[in-house]
Design an enzyme around this catalytic site. Structure first.
Site, mmCIF file in Angstrom:
data_model
loop_
_atom_site.group_PDB
_atom_site.id
_atom_site.type_symbol
_atom_site.label_atom_id
_atom_site.label_comp_id
_atom_site.label_asym_id
_atom_site.label_seq_id
_atom_site.Cartn_x
_atom_site.Cartn_y
_atom_site.Cartn_z
ATOM 1 N N LYS A 4 0.841 -1.157 0.081
ATOM 2 C CA LYS A 4 0.228 -0.086 -0.122
ATOM 3 C C LYS A 4 0.896 1.215 -0.079
ATOM 4 C CE LYS A 4 -1.909 3.093 2.135
ATOM 5 N NZ LYS A 4 -1.738 4.403 1.801
ATOM 6 N N GLU A 12 8.102 1.286 11.661
ATOM 7 C CA GLU A 12 9.276 2.047 11.540
ATOM 8 C C GLU A 12 8.903 3.623 11.559
ATOM 9 O OE1 GLU A 12 12.316 1.347 11.492
ATOM 10 O OE2 GLU A 12 12.416 -0.956 10.998
ATOM 11 N N CYS A 42 13.449 9.966 8.395
ATOM 12 C CA CYS A 42 13.140 9.717 9.676
ATOM 13 C C CYS A 42 14.510 9.722 10.432
ATOM 14 C CB CYS A 42 12.900 8.273 9.521
ATOM 15 S SG CYS A 42 13.593 6.894 8.721
ATOM 16 N N GLU A 88 9.303 16.217 15.909
ATOM 17 C CA GLU A 88 9.805 16.137 14.597
ATOM 18 C C GLU A 88 9.334 16.863 13.706
ATOM 19 O OE1 GLU A 88 8.362 12.285 12.312
ATOM 20 O OE2 GLU A 88 10.340 11.833 11.989
#
Ligand code: NAD
Length: 494
Positions: free
Chosen positions: A189, A264, A298, A396
């Site tokens: 996906k 993750e 990330c 973040e």
């Protein structure tokens, strides 16, 4: 299977976009008439409003096809399965340019600094896991108390991978390759923001010789991902994305069939730079670690802690290097561009919002300005003297924005580096190997670089501690996350 030389060209291009689902080795329309719209971040123009959204009927069809394919796929002899994965890797490599272009028109990633890397990463992951196929069968234990024991590493069945927009092809490899290598079927996906490279893989999946139902692609937004996460016959979800979505995935997995989950998630990675480091090396790594992919990584090094004695010199060089990188921000279609735009307007509003509010939370060292009058471009931006409770310090940002603070002692550096719920990557820069190893051991982080940061390797675990993730990708670890060990006990005394 035909040889690579005989393969047709990639059937898709920026003027012939893949917009259909790929189910059971066929490109098909979704059952729903709803579609996704995607835009080019370099100017905000519409790229397509026809990308299919897989609804529950499509997800059920794909899962049924995967279930039907599974018994034969897991029984495919190792060397034959290896050939299919290797062929797929070569096809990706052959079509690097085309696949990168399909990503660039929605992610804005320049070919030289991202597109080429992404396709290479995807191809290399398939090669790496192809080589594992005949080496991960299980173990046997010597006879003891009249019993012999054997373990078999068995595939889980139907597995799925949900990927984010910042690595739309590279992250496919990290999930699909170990899943398929261990005999699982895999449903991909892609992100609703960057679906084209993933959808185009359908052609290469067929050409590589994957049997129908083994490797399928369902485009759609969060709802399609949730249908997979909640599905009673999907046995494993590997998810890469934000922490809030990761938590939802784990909840849906637990509330449905307790499917296995790998997460993750995000990061706010610290780089600790000691007085005795090689200054140029530290600056180069720290700059690349926040500018690559416009900071949308990330494991970007977004918090720098620099020791007092080197603070002024580091700050000056870091600022100068980022300002040079700012001059290479531009049109991602131009091969000399190193830094492209942010992915879309929402991300642009988010990052520029952090930058605007950041001026109240620290001192702006460089950046913060508009780069072009259209498109979602931002300059690499650095704040100094940021207070530990400020949002730019704690959250973040996922853009080319870093904070640069100082420290005096090793203990203080570690305390600051670890004072976060994230734990993906950390780096230490020093020429004292004892200090480097001490600090590496104390970082609360899944990955640590010594005199480097924001880098990973295929054969070692990739992933985060604390809220940055659950489980690991890459290396042998990924194989363990896609298999269930079955213990067989043989009574030798009857
Ligand atoms: P996101 O969580 O918004 O979306 C990621 C994927 O999840 C997309 O495909 C999306 O359609 C899907 N999704 C959204 N809602 C869902 C739901 N309720 N159920 C199931 N699926 C759903 O993340 P994003 O904005 O695409 O990506 C950015 C984030 O990804 C950042 O936090 C970044 O740090 C993280 N990331 C982590 C890694 C890593 O390996 N640790 C790598 C790349 C990106």
């Amino acid at each position: 299977m035909s040889s690579i030389k005989e393969q047709p060209e990639l059937g898709f291009s920026t003027s012939n976009l893949p917009t259909q689902l790929f189910i059971n080795n066929e490109f098909v329309d979704s059952k729903s008439s709803d579609t996704l719209s995607v835009y080019n971040p370099k100017d905000g123009s519409l790229v397509s409003d026809k990308v299919s959204i897989a609804d529950s009927g499509d997800v059920d069809t794909a899962v049924a096809a995967a279930e039907a394919a599974f018994p034969a796929w897991k029984a495919v002899p190792a060397l034959q399965r290896r050939e299919i994965l290797l062929t797929f890797a070569s096809l990706i490599e052959k079509h690097t340019r085309g696949l990168a272009e399909l990503t660039r028109i929605t992610l804005g990633a320049p070919f030289e600094t991202m597109g080429k890397f992404e396709a290479g990463l995807c191809a290399e992951t398939f090669r790496y896991y192809a080589a594992w196929i005949d080496k991960f069968a299980g173990e046997s234990y010597p006879q003891q108390d009249g019993f012999m024991r054997i373990t078999r590493n068995e595939p889980l069945g139907v597995t799925a991978g949900i990927v984010p927009w910042n690595g739309p092809l590279g992250i496919v490899g990290l999930k699909a390759a170990p899943a398929l290598a261990t005999g699982n079927c895999f449903i991909l996906k892609p992100s609703e923001k960057t679906p084209f490279a993933a959808l185009a893989l359908g052609q290469l999946i067929r050409e590589a010789g994957f049997p129908p139902g083994v490797f399928q692609v369902l485009s759609g937004a969060g709802n399609t991902g949730a249908l997979l996460a909640r599905h009673m016959r999907v046995r494993k979800i590997s998810f890469t994305g934000s922490i809030p979505t990761g938590k939802l995935i784990q909840k849906m997995a637990a509330e449905s069939n307790l499917k296995r989950v790998t997460l993750e998630l995000g990061g706010k990675s610290p780089a600790v730079v000691f007085d005795d480091c090689n200054l140029d090396n530290a600056v180069e790594w720290c700059v690349n670690a926040i500018a690559t992919n416009t900071g949308q990584m990330c494991y970007a090094a977004s918090r720098l802690y620099v020791q007092d004695g080197i603070l002024d010199r580091f700050t000056e060089k870091y600022k100068a290097a980022l300002e040079e990188r700012a001059r290479a921000v531009g049109d991602p279609d131009n091969d000399s561009t190193l830094v492209g735009p942010l992915v879309d307007e929402a991300q642009y509003q988010r990052v520029t919002g952090f930058i605007e509010r950041g001026s109240q939370q620290g001192t702006l060292l460089t950046g913060g300005n508009l780069v072009r009058d259209k498109g979602f471009f931002v300059q690499p931006t650095v704040f100094t003297n940021v207070k530990p409770d400020a949002e730019i310090y704690r959250q973040e940002i996922f853009g080319p924005v870093s904070i640069l603070n100082s420290f005096t002692t090793e203990e203080e550096a570690l305390q600051k580096a670890n004072a976060t719920e994230y734990g993906l990557m950390a780096g230490v820069f020093t020429q004292d190997i004892n200090k480097a190893m001490r600090v590496a051991a104390e970082f609360e982080s899944g990955m640590v670089g010594i005199n480097c940061i924001s880098i990973t390797f295929m054969n070692t675990p990739f992933g985060g501690s604390k809220q940055s993730g659950l489980g690991r990708e890459c290396g042998r670890n990924a194989l363990e996350h896609y298999t269930e060990p079955k213990t067989i006990m043989i009574n030798l005394n009857y």
